[in-house]
Design a protein around this motif. Structure first.
Motif, mmCIF file in Angstrom:
data_model
loop_
_atom_site.group_PDB
_atom_site.id
_atom_site.type_symbol
_atom_site.label_atom_id
_atom_site.label_comp_id
_atom_site.label_asym_id
_atom_site.label_seq_id
_atom_site.Cartn_x
_atom_site.Cartn_y
_atom_site.Cartn_z
ATOM 1 N N SER A 203 0.845 -1.191 0.000
ATOM 2 C CA SER A 203 0.000 0.000 0.000
ATOM 3 C C SER A 203 0.882 1.244 0.000
ATOM 4 O O SER A 203 1.945 1.278 0.626
ATOM 5 N N GLU A 256 -9.708 5.377 -5.022
ATOM 6 C CA GLU A 256 -8.605 4.684 -4.359
ATOM 7 C C GLU A 256 -8.571 5.123 -2.901
ATOM 8 O O GLU A 256 -8.497 6.317 -2.607
ATOM 9 N N TYR A 282 -8.000 -0.268 -1.126
ATOM 10 C CA TYR A 282 -9.045 -0.630 -2.092
ATOM 11 C C TYR A 282 -8.975 0.305 -3.293
ATOM 12 O O TYR A 282 -8.793 1.518 -3.150
ATOM 13 N N ARG A 284 -10.937 0.888 -7.260
ATOM 14 C CA ARG A 284 -11.916 0.507 -8.276
ATOM 15 C C ARG A 284 -11.832 1.523 -9.406
ATOM 16 O O ARG A 284 -11.511 2.697 -9.198
ATOM 17 N N GLU A 355 -10.943 -3.939 -9.984
ATOM 18 C CA GLU A 355 -11.031 -3.852 -8.523
ATOM 19 C C GLU A 355 -9.762 -4.448 -7.931
ATOM 20 O O GLU A 355 -9.216 -5.400 -8.466
ATOM 21 N N ASN A 356 -9.309 -3.858 -6.847
ATOM 22 C CA ASN A 356 -8.090 -4.334 -6.198
ATOM 23 C C ASN A 356 -8.237 -4.180 -4.681
ATOM 24 O O ASN A 356 -8.505 -3.088 -4.189
ATOM 25 N N TYR A 357 -8.066 -5.306 -3.980
ATOM 26 C CA TYR A 357 -8.089 -5.310 -2.520
ATOM 27 C C TYR A 357 -6.711 -5.746 -2.032
ATOM 28 O O TYR A 357 -6.154 -6.728 -2.521
ATOM 29 N N GLY A 387 -8.317 -9.316 -6.674
ATOM 30 C CA GLY A 387 -8.947 -8.341 -7.552
ATOM 31 C C GLY A 387 -9.110 -8.818 -8.976
ATOM 32 O O GLY A 387 -8.882 -9.986 -9.308
#
Length: 453
Positions: A203, A256, A282, A284, A355-357, A387
């Motif tokens: 992150s 984001e 997160y 999107r 999407e990304n977690y 994601g």
């Protein structure tokens, strides 16, 4: 008798007052800067002279230190700078400490038994860095995009969620050319056989420094580093505490968000012995659609061919010899030329809802808390990523619902030694190659031979 009792009471009160004064503590607040550049010095070491009690400056060069009494003498140390002693008599104002650089002229030093041979030392390596301050000031959308502004670095956007970094001028959409390391751990996906950029990385709120090592680095980092290394270092929870949060928005429904929490725990001797951090991220966005329907390079026909043509982002419409009557004798299939099967547009196959977690946590234990920053540490860390995005390699790939887990246990003494073990788990989810998916769909309907009759 009454006078004697009065003296006794007064003496007890004096002892109580003096004892409370002795046990009281003052908090010194200050900042450490480079006197030449007038910039904050991160992780400068401040101790109380004659003791091992001390602390480190944060990323803004600020520090807080509790002392038993005033005046007291602080000793400030930083690599490349002269140690400085400062006498503090009051805590009314923040102490400003300026550090001057130092140079050492050493006699001839002979080094024997080197781990790296002279031939390896001659290997050309160039290192570009993006430190914490540069990350905060980068004009790019995020720190990973900011790497593209470094000298000798080429960044390719395969999609909104997937960026590829190349060095040495060998720009490519394939990310297998560079090795990506996060806190000493290879971030490559074993099953997919390439690093997923920062889609499954750290992150932005937890990144402390990124070093780009250009040139062939296989001699130092192994065979996967033949086009350079992206080496990321995350924040130490002993040094970077508190709550951080971030929200970004933009076009294409982009959102984001990230949050980070770090803190430490002290033992009964008021020494930090345990620290932890937690990160959540997160992203999107509506990704770019691949809608180039021009003929591919080297196409046999142009877009005006009555029998169709092979388009860039239509799959399954490729040239097939049984559909080519352009070379037949005039009395066989006159005027038919070349015709193509109707393929499938990529926009009808690929999920462009990116999407990304990402989540991570780490626990740091100091085995010698009285040594503070110089103490050996035991680190337990775990990272998770998931994601959906689009990846551009030799073909286009739709990465859908991928899962990535990485766990690490490490025993280290900073800049001295480390013993590390890690494990990576992954699940490709519902990922697929749109090109071959289109061919399979056509084959399920009717194979090329029958379709051509």
């Amino acid at each position: 008798m009454k006078q004697h009792q009065l003296y006794t009471i007064l003496l007890a009160l004096l002892l109580m007052l003096s004892g409370s004064q002795l046990s009281a503590q003052e908090t010194i607040k200050g900042i450490v800067i480079d006197e030449t550049m007038n910039e904050a010095l991160i992780a400068a070491y401040i101790t109380i002279k004659g003791t091992t009690d001390g602390t480190l400056t944060d990323y803004e060069g600020k520090f807080e230190l509790k002392v038993a009494s005033l005046p007291t003498t602080l000793v400030v140390s930083y690599v490349g700078f002269e140690d400085k002693e400062v006498v503090v008599s009051s805590v009314a104002e923040r102490v400003r400490i300026s550090m001057g650089s130092t140079s050492v002229v050493a006699a001839v030093v002979e080094v024997k038994g080197q781990r790296i041979s002279e031939k390896l030392k001659e290997t050309p390596l160039s290192v570009e860095s993006l430190d914490l301050i540069a990350i905060k000031e980068t004009p790019a959308a995020n720190f990973y995009d900011g790497l593209g502004n470094l000298k000798g670095v080429d960044l390719t956007a395969a999609s909104l969620g997937f960026k590829v970094i190349n060095t040495r001028g060998f720009n490519s959409t394939s990310p297998v050319r560079s090795l990506q390391i996060i806190d000493g751990v290879d971030n490559q996906s074993p099953g997919l056989n390439f690093s997923l950029g920062n889609f499954l990385g750290a992150s932005e709120l937890d990144v402390n420094r990124v070093n780009i090592i250009q040139g062939a680095s296989s001699a130092f980092y192994g065979p996967n580093a033949f086009n350079g290394v992206i080496n990321m270092e995350t924040k130490d929870p002993f040094l970077h505490k508190g709550l951080s949060a971030m929200v970004k928005g933009g076009e294409r429904n982009m959102l984001e968000t990230a949050v980070r929490w770090g803190n430490s725990v002290k033992n009964k001797n008021d020494q930090e012995f345990f620290a932890y951090k937690v990160n959540l991220f997160y992203l999107r966005a509506n990704d770019w659609e691949a809608d180039n329907y021009d003929p591919v390079d080297g196409s046999r026909v142009n877009a005006n061919n009555p029998g169709g043509y092979d388009a860039v982002n239509i799959y399954g419409d490729q040239y097939y010899s049984l559909n080519d009557a352009s070379t037949a004798a005039p009395w066989v299939d006159p005027g038919l030329g070349i015709w193509y099967r109707e393929g499938y547009k990529e926009v009808d196959l690929v999920d462009y809802n990116t999407e990304n977690y990402k989540a991570s946590m780490a626990f740091h234990f100091r085995t010698q808390p009285d040594s503070t920053f110089n103490s050996p540490e035991v680190i337990l860390a775990s990272n998770f990523g998931s994601g959906t995005t689009v990846y551009q390699g030799d073909n286009r790939f739709s990465l859908r619902d991928i899962l990535f887990f990485q766990h690490r246990i490490e025993y280290r003494k900073r800049d001295k030694y480390f013993l590390r073990a890690y494990m990576t788990h992954e699940d490709a989810g519902n990922s697929f190659d749109p090109y071959f998916t289109a061919l399979k769909l056509q084959e399920a309907a009717k194979d090329d031979e029958l379709w051509a009759l």
